[in-house]
Design an enzyme around this catalytic site. Structure first.
Site, PDB file in Angstrom:
ATOM      1  N   TYR A  79       3.214  16.416  25.316  1.00  0.00           N
ATOM      2  CA  TYR A  79       3.681  15.858  24.290  1.00  0.00           C
ATOM      3  C   TYR A  79       4.987  15.239  24.499  1.00  0.00           C
ATOM      4  CZ  TYR A  79       4.006  14.969  19.289  1.00  0.00           C
ATOM      5  OH  TYR A  79       3.964  14.548  17.770  1.00  0.00           O
ATOM      6  N   PHE A 131      -3.545 -14.674  16.029  1.00  0.00           N
ATOM      7  CA  PHE A 131      -4.827 -13.675  16.319  1.00  0.00           C
ATOM      8  C   PHE A 131      -5.164 -13.166  15.018  1.00  0.00           C
ATOM      9  CE2 PHE A 131      -6.877  -9.902  17.785  1.00  0.00           C
ATOM     10  CZ  PHE A 131      -8.020 -10.583  18.331  1.00  0.00           C
ATOM     11  N   THR A 132      -6.306 -12.862  15.011  1.00  0.00           N
ATOM     12  CA  THR A 132      -6.728 -12.295  13.632  1.00  0.00           C
ATOM     13  C   THR A 132      -5.825 -10.810  13.067  1.00  0.00           C
ATOM     14  OG1 THR A 132      -8.287 -10.891  14.833  1.00  0.00           O
ATOM     15  CG2 THR A 132      -9.223 -12.880  13.625  1.00  0.00           C
ATOM     16  N   ASP A 222       3.328 -12.375  22.955  1.00  0.00           N
ATOM     17  CA  ASP A 222       2.200 -11.655  22.942  1.00  0.00           C
ATOM     18  C   ASP A 222       1.661 -11.729  24.123  1.00  0.00           C
ATOM     19  OD1 ASP A 222      -0.597 -10.751  22.911  1.00  0.00           O
ATOM     20  OD2 ASP A 222      -0.710 -11.184  20.814  1.00  0.00           O
ATOM     21  N   LYS A 265      -6.502  -5.592  27.737  1.00  0.00           N
ATOM     22  CA  LYS A 265      -7.223  -6.733  28.577  1.00  0.00           C
ATOM     23  C   LYS A 265      -6.386  -6.595  29.618  1.00  0.00           C
ATOM     24  CE  LYS A 265      -8.174  -9.250  24.480  1.00  0.00           C
ATOM     25  NZ  LYS A 265      -8.718 -10.637  24.166  1.00  0.00           N
ATOM     26  N   ARG A 388     -16.122 -16.811  16.319  1.00  0.00           N
ATOM     27  CA  ARG A 388     -14.826 -17.083  16.258  1.00  0.00           C
ATOM     28  C   ARG A 388     -14.603 -18.514  15.262  1.00  0.00           C
ATOM     29  NH1 ARG A 388     -11.604 -12.374  17.604  1.00  0.00           N
ATOM     30  NH2 ARG A 388     -12.414 -12.455  15.476  1.00  0.00           N
ATOM     31  N   PHE A 454     -14.951 -10.228   9.507  1.00  0.00           N
ATOM     32  CA  PHE A 454     -16.002 -10.453  10.741  1.00  0.00           C
ATOM     33  C   PHE A 454     -16.481  -9.240  11.300  1.00  0.00           C
ATOM     34  CE2 PHE A 454     -12.874  -9.452  13.924  1.00  0.00           C
ATOM     35  CZ  PHE A 454     -11.552  -9.618  13.406  1.00  0.00           C
TER      36      PHE A 454
HETATM   37  N1  F0G Z   1      -3.192 -10.062  20.520  1.00  0.00           N
HETATM   38  C1  F0G Z   1      -4.252 -10.877  21.101  1.00  0.00           C
HETATM   39  C2  F0G Z   1      -3.697 -12.204  21.808  1.00  0.00           C
HETATM   40  C3  F0G Z   1      -5.429 -10.246  21.338  1.00  0.00           C
HETATM   41  O1  F0G Z   1      -6.443 -11.036  21.917  1.00  0.00           O
HETATM   42  C4  F0G Z   1      -5.625  -9.088  20.657  1.00  0.00           C
HETATM   43  C5  F0G Z   1      -7.008  -8.404  20.770  1.00  0.00           C
HETATM   44  C6  F0G Z   1      -4.561  -8.331  19.937  1.00  0.00           C
HETATM   45  C7  F0G Z   1      -3.287  -8.799  19.873  1.00  0.00           C
HETATM   46  C8  F0G Z   1      -4.913  -7.150  19.468  1.00  0.00           C
HETATM   47  O2  F0G Z   1      -4.726  -6.109  20.616  1.00  0.00           O
HETATM   48  O3  F0G Z   1      -7.346  -5.101  20.049  1.00  0.00           O
HETATM   49  O4  F0G Z   1      -5.591  -3.959  21.447  1.00  0.00           O
HETATM   50  O5  F0G Z   1      -5.493  -4.131  18.906  1.00  0.00           O
HETATM   51  N2  F0G Z   1      -8.164  -9.074  21.053  1.00  0.00           N
HETATM   52  C9  F0G Z   1      -9.303  -8.667  21.211  1.00  0.00           C
HETATM   53  C10 F0G Z   1     -10.506  -9.608  21.453  1.00  0.00           C
HETATM   54  C11 F0G Z   1      -9.934  -7.677  20.029  1.00  0.00           C
HETATM   55  O6  F0G Z   1     -11.579  -9.386  21.280  1.00  0.00           O
HETATM   56  O7  F0G Z   1     -10.139 -10.748  21.781  1.00  0.00           O
HETATM   57  P1  F0G Z   1      -5.749  -4.770  20.306  1.00  0.00           P
END
Ligand code: F0G
Length: 480
Positions: A79, A131-132, A222, A265, A388, A454
């Site tokens: 832990y 990003f979303t 990021d 990623k 997208r 989405f």
């Molecule tokens: N920032 C970027 C540029 C991303 O592409 C993503 C995730 C995140 C933050 C969030 O990270 O998923 O680990 O919480 N992109 C994925 C995609 C979901 O399908 O492009 P996460």
């Protein structure tokens, strides 16, 4: 990596061999139609048993290396104080150059912490593109995202090599308009996800840094696709041709105040992290980590994943890893572009993005062309892509659709997962679909969640167009 054949043709080449594989299946077109209907024409709601090539995302689905699996096996499950965490922290220091790091369960958890801790009343976050999940977390803190891209960024077909650049003049204007005190932080995303995985240049990153320093603003990077951006800098920016990905990555990471990433990623595991050399900033974030994620030496991740991440962190700067998807994407995009298919150019670092607005020009944005294209592509190929476009934008407070700047259907290329024959198959089915675009019509929401719609939203095909598409496929190509 890529190699030149004796004919002079350049092809992507895999610098790994597959020693463990997963069987996939291509279900007949009749079943694909049924599956997408059951999924409410939303590819997120398909089951993998019905998916042939899963190009929904490159997140959490990359192939791990043998050494990463070994890193999982000897992880120290504790832990607090785990030796595996300290191995990871050492890898972060060696590769990225940051002395302070905390894990989080994935990228959006980092976004949550940053937005919460650095929230300002009436605050704004200028970004090269949102990003979303980033946008959702910033807005949940009552702040606003400001898109500060160059106009060129939204030109889907372009030969601008750095469409991910932030426009410094627009940034100065924003500082003028809102005042530096309202800017929570400035955010640069390494390869702008929603506009085609486009990189920024080192020169641009440094120029933005200069402005941030001038006005006392925090710069956040990021780095979810840090190494792809670095690989593309090496290929495209003057002065970087002879630098290694590792050197470029180090140089990039020396620029911002805070770095975060989705480790799903670049490092090919399931997790994320926040890192910095600024101890004061680190100490501001640290108390909140156990509230939302977990103790400082695991941050909501399993130790096994951290073990694999420590190895992945060192491996990700290997050009054969950093360039693996980039070279496949280049092949994918260039082939489609040469065939006259509307696709985002130049090729970026994330996937192949079809310009649904031009692919299906008869479908208005109010009927979601990018969502329709993703569903149609699934019916025609069993390939799962991701919308997208406008479906990925939430409604405004009056319940109206907010039309996306660009309507894209993304075929992500996960690292070390697919081969060129898979990509050739995708190209063929996309070409077939382009020739039959008139059979595809729009979509209409049937049920819709209030945020990030989405993911769970369900739609139906106007005039039930899926049936006509399936029939055309059957008569021209066959059952599969
Ligand atoms: N920032 C970027 C540029 C991303 O592409 C993503 C995730 C995140 C933050 C969030 O990270 O998923 O680990 O919480 N992109 C994925 C995609 C979901 O399908 O492009 P996460």
């Amino acid at each position: 990596m890529s190699v030149k054949l004796s004919t002079g043709v350049e092809i992507p080449i895999e610098m790994h061999k597959a020693r463990m594989v997963q069987k996939i299946q291509l279900v007949p077109v009749e079943e694909r139609l049924k599956a997408i209907e059951e999924a409410g024409y939303n590819t997120f709601l398909l089951k993998t048993k019905d998916v042939f090539l899963d190009m929904l995302t490159d997140s959490g689905v990359n192939a791990m290396s043998d050494n990463q699996f070994a890193g999982m096996m000897n992880a120290d499950d504790a832990y607090a104080g785990s030796a595996t965490f300290y191995e990871f922290a050492k890898a972060v220091e060696d590769v990225l150059g940051y002395r302070h790091v905390m894990n989080v369960h994935q990228g959006r958890a980092a976004e949550h912490l940053l937005a919460k801790v650095f929230a300002k009343p009436g605050g704004v976050v200028p970004t090269n593109y949102h990003f979303t999940t980033t946008k959702a977390h910033i807005e949940l803190q009552g702040m606003k995202v400001l898109e500060i891209y160059y106009d060129e960024a939204l030109k889907t077909e372009s030969d601008n090599q750095f469409k991910g650049n932030m426009d410094p003049n627009k940034l100065r204007k924003v500082i003028d308009e809102y005042g530096a005190e309202r800017i929570s932080f400035v955010r640069m995303e390494a390869t702008t996800n929603l506009i085609g995985g486009q990189p920024f240049s080192m020169a641009n990153l440094k120029e933005i840094r200069k402005i941030c320093t001038e006005f006392g603003l925090r710069l956040v990077l990021d780095g979810s696709l840090l190494c792809e951006n670095a690989y593309l800098i090496g290929k495209r920016e003057r002065g970087y041709e002879d630098k290694s990905v590792a050197e470029i990555v180090k140089e990039m990471c020396g620029v911002p105040d805070i770095y975060y990433m989705s480790g799903r990623k670049n490092t090919s595991v399931r997790g994320g992290c926040i890192a910095t050399n600024d101890l004061k900033l680190f100490e501001l974030l640290k108390p909140w980590l156990p509230v939302y994620e977990g103790f400082i030496t695991y941050g909501g991740m399993s130790m096994k994943e951290i073990g694999a991440m420590a190895v992945g962190m060192r491996e990700m700067v290997d050009p054969s890893v950093a360039g693996c998807s980039v070279e496949q994407i280049k092949y994918f995009v260039n082939r489609l572009h040469a065939a006259g298919i509307p696709v985002v150019t130049p090729p970026g670092g994330l996937g192949c993005h079809l310009n649904a607005g031009r692919f299906l020009p008869h479908i208005p944005q109010s009927q979601y062309p990018a969502g329709a294209l993703a569903a149609a592509l699934y019916i025609a190929s069993g390939i799962r892509s991701m919308e997208r476009g406008t479906i990925s934008m939430d409604r405004d407070k009056d319940g109206n659709d907010v039309f996306a700047d660009v309507e894209l259907t993304r075929l992500a290329v996960p690292r070390r997962v697919y081969t060129i024959s898979h990509i050739d198959y995708a190209i063929d089915r996309i070409e077939w679909l382009y020739a039959h675009g008139d059979l595809v019509k729009g979509l209409k929401f049937v049920s819709e969640p209030p945020v990030l719609r989405f993911f769970f939203g369900k739609l139906e095909a106007l005039d039930n167009w899926g049936v006509g598409l399936k029939e055309a496929f059957k008569s021209e190509i066959g059952t599969a």
